[in-house]
Design a protein around this motif. Structure first.
Motif, short mmCIF file in Angstrom:
data_model
loop_
_atom_site.label_atom_id
_atom_site.label_comp_id
_atom_site.label_asym_id
_atom_site.label_seq_id
_atom_site.Cartn_x
_atom_site.Cartn_y
_atom_site.Cartn_z
N GLY A 217 0.82 -1.19 0.00
CA GLY A 217 0.00 0.00 0.00
C GLY A 217 0.86 1.25 0.00
O GLY A 217 2.06 1.19 0.27
N PRO A 218 0.28 2.39 -0.34
CA PRO A 218 1.05 3.64 -0.31
C PRO A 218 1.56 3.94 1.10
O PRO A 218 0.86 3.70 2.08
N TYR B 59 -10.21 2.44 -0.43
CA TYR B 59 -9.82 2.93 -1.73
C TYR B 59 -9.79 1.75 -2.70
O TYR B 59 -9.43 0.63 -2.34
N ARG B 60 -10.13 2.03 -3.94
CA ARG B 60 -10.02 1.05 -5.01
C ARG B 60 -8.86 1.48 -5.92
O ARG B 60 -8.73 2.64 -6.26
N GLN B 61 -8.05 0.50 -6.32
CA GLN B 61 -6.93 0.80 -7.20
C GLN B 61 -6.90 -0.22 -8.33
O GLN B 61 -6.62 -1.40 -8.12
N TYR B 62 -7.18 0.27 -9.53
CA TYR B 62 -7.05 -0.57 -10.72
C TYR B 62 -5.57 -0.68 -11.06
O TYR B 62 -4.78 0.20 -10.75
N PRO C 177 -4.97 5.26 -6.50
CA PRO C 177 -6.12 4.91 -5.64
C PRO C 177 -7.24 5.94 -5.77
O PRO C 177 -6.99 7.14 -5.90
N GLU C 178 -8.48 5.45 -5.69
CA GLU C 178 -9.63 6.34 -5.68
C GLU C 178 -10.52 5.96 -4.50
O GLU C 178 -10.74 4.78 -4.22
N LEU C 179 -11.02 6.97 -3.81
CA LEU C 179 -11.81 6.74 -2.61
C LEU C 179 -13.17 6.15 -2.96
O LEU C 179 -13.88 6.67 -3.82
N ILE C 180 -13.53 5.06 -2.28
CA ILE C 180 -14.86 4.47 -2.44
C ILE C 180 -15.78 5.03 -1.35
O ILE C 180 -16.87 5.51 -1.64
N SER D 151 -13.26 -5.69 -10.37
CA SER D 151 -11.97 -6.37 -10.22
C SER D 151 -10.87 -5.33 -10.08
O SER D 151 -10.64 -4.52 -10.99
N ALA D 152 -10.21 -5.34 -8.95
CA ALA D 152 -9.21 -4.33 -8.62
C ALA D 152 -8.57 -4.72 -7.29
O ALA D 152 -8.93 -5.73 -6.69
#
Lengths: 114, 112
Positions: free
Chosen positions: A42-43, B36-39, B44-47, B84-85
């Protein structure tokens, strides 16, 4: 609203060379963060700025990493000299304030040190 | 002991099923919890985030927090292949500064 901008997107250097990354946060965001994300992890927060002052740099390897945020807007992160283990994605994020606010991430800079 | 722990996966679920992602944290004084979701190859993007014990729902996503057990989870209903991520759990410790401590993430694969 434009997002967090970062450049370059990719960088390949040899060990012991130096490299610099640039970040432009979302307009009006006072807080800026630099994270290091190693593959499969993770970051990890390297440094956090509130305007142009440092809030947290406890995990920044200060013998080789430096960062500045002049005029409280753009920021640069520098590595000198680079080591193999610095290969990672360097993510810049920003938030409106320093607490209770969502962090928005930029696209990142992928660094490969050979 | 890692500050934020997640099962690395991969967690494989069929399309339309419920995906359950779990996270534990070590700092009992932590205040806020984020998913967070990260493709792959993306940032990362906040869910969603959760501050209080219990459930918080947002569309197909439900975050669950149990501070006594130091446990936070994310449920994804009607899972889609586009879900899927890698899902990153992040915790904001008690100290000032808005620092986020991330887990290593759980890889989710939704099979059609």
């Amino acid at each position: 609203e434009a997002g967090v901008a970062q450049s370059p997107r990719y960088k390949i250097i040899e060990k012991r060379q130096s490299v610099a990354f640039w970040c432009n946060p979302i307009s009006g965001h006072a807080t800026l963060y630099w994270y290091q994300q190693i593959l499969g992890q993770g970051p990890k927060l390297l440094i956090q700025f509130q305007n142009n002052g440092v809030v947290d740099d406890s995990q920044l390897p200060k013998d080789r990493f430096s960062a500045e945020r002049l005029k409280g807007v753009d920021s640069t992160l520098k590595i000198q000299p680079a080591k193999l283990e610095d290969s990672a994605v360097y993510l810049c994020a920003s938030s409106l304030k320093d607490y209770g606010e969502t962090q928005y991430f930029g696209p990142g800079t992928r660094l490969l040190v050979l | 002991q890692k500050e934020v722990e997640q099962n690395s996966g991969p967690l494989s679920v069929p399309e339309g099923a419920i995906a359950s992602l779990n996270c534990t944290y070590s700092d009992r004084g932590s205040q806020s919890f984020f998913w967070y979701r990260q493709y792959s190859g993306k940032s990362p993007e906040l869910i969603m985030f959760i501050y209080s014990n219990g459930d918080k729902e947002d569309g197909r996503f439900t975050a669950q927090l149990n501070k006594a057990s130091q446990y936070v989870s994310l449920l994804i209903r009607d899972s889609q292949p586009s879900d899927s991520a890698t899902y990153l759990c992040a915790v904001r410790p008690r100290e000032y500064g808005n620092k986020l401590v991330f887990g290593a993430g759980t890889i989710l694969r939704v099979k059609s």
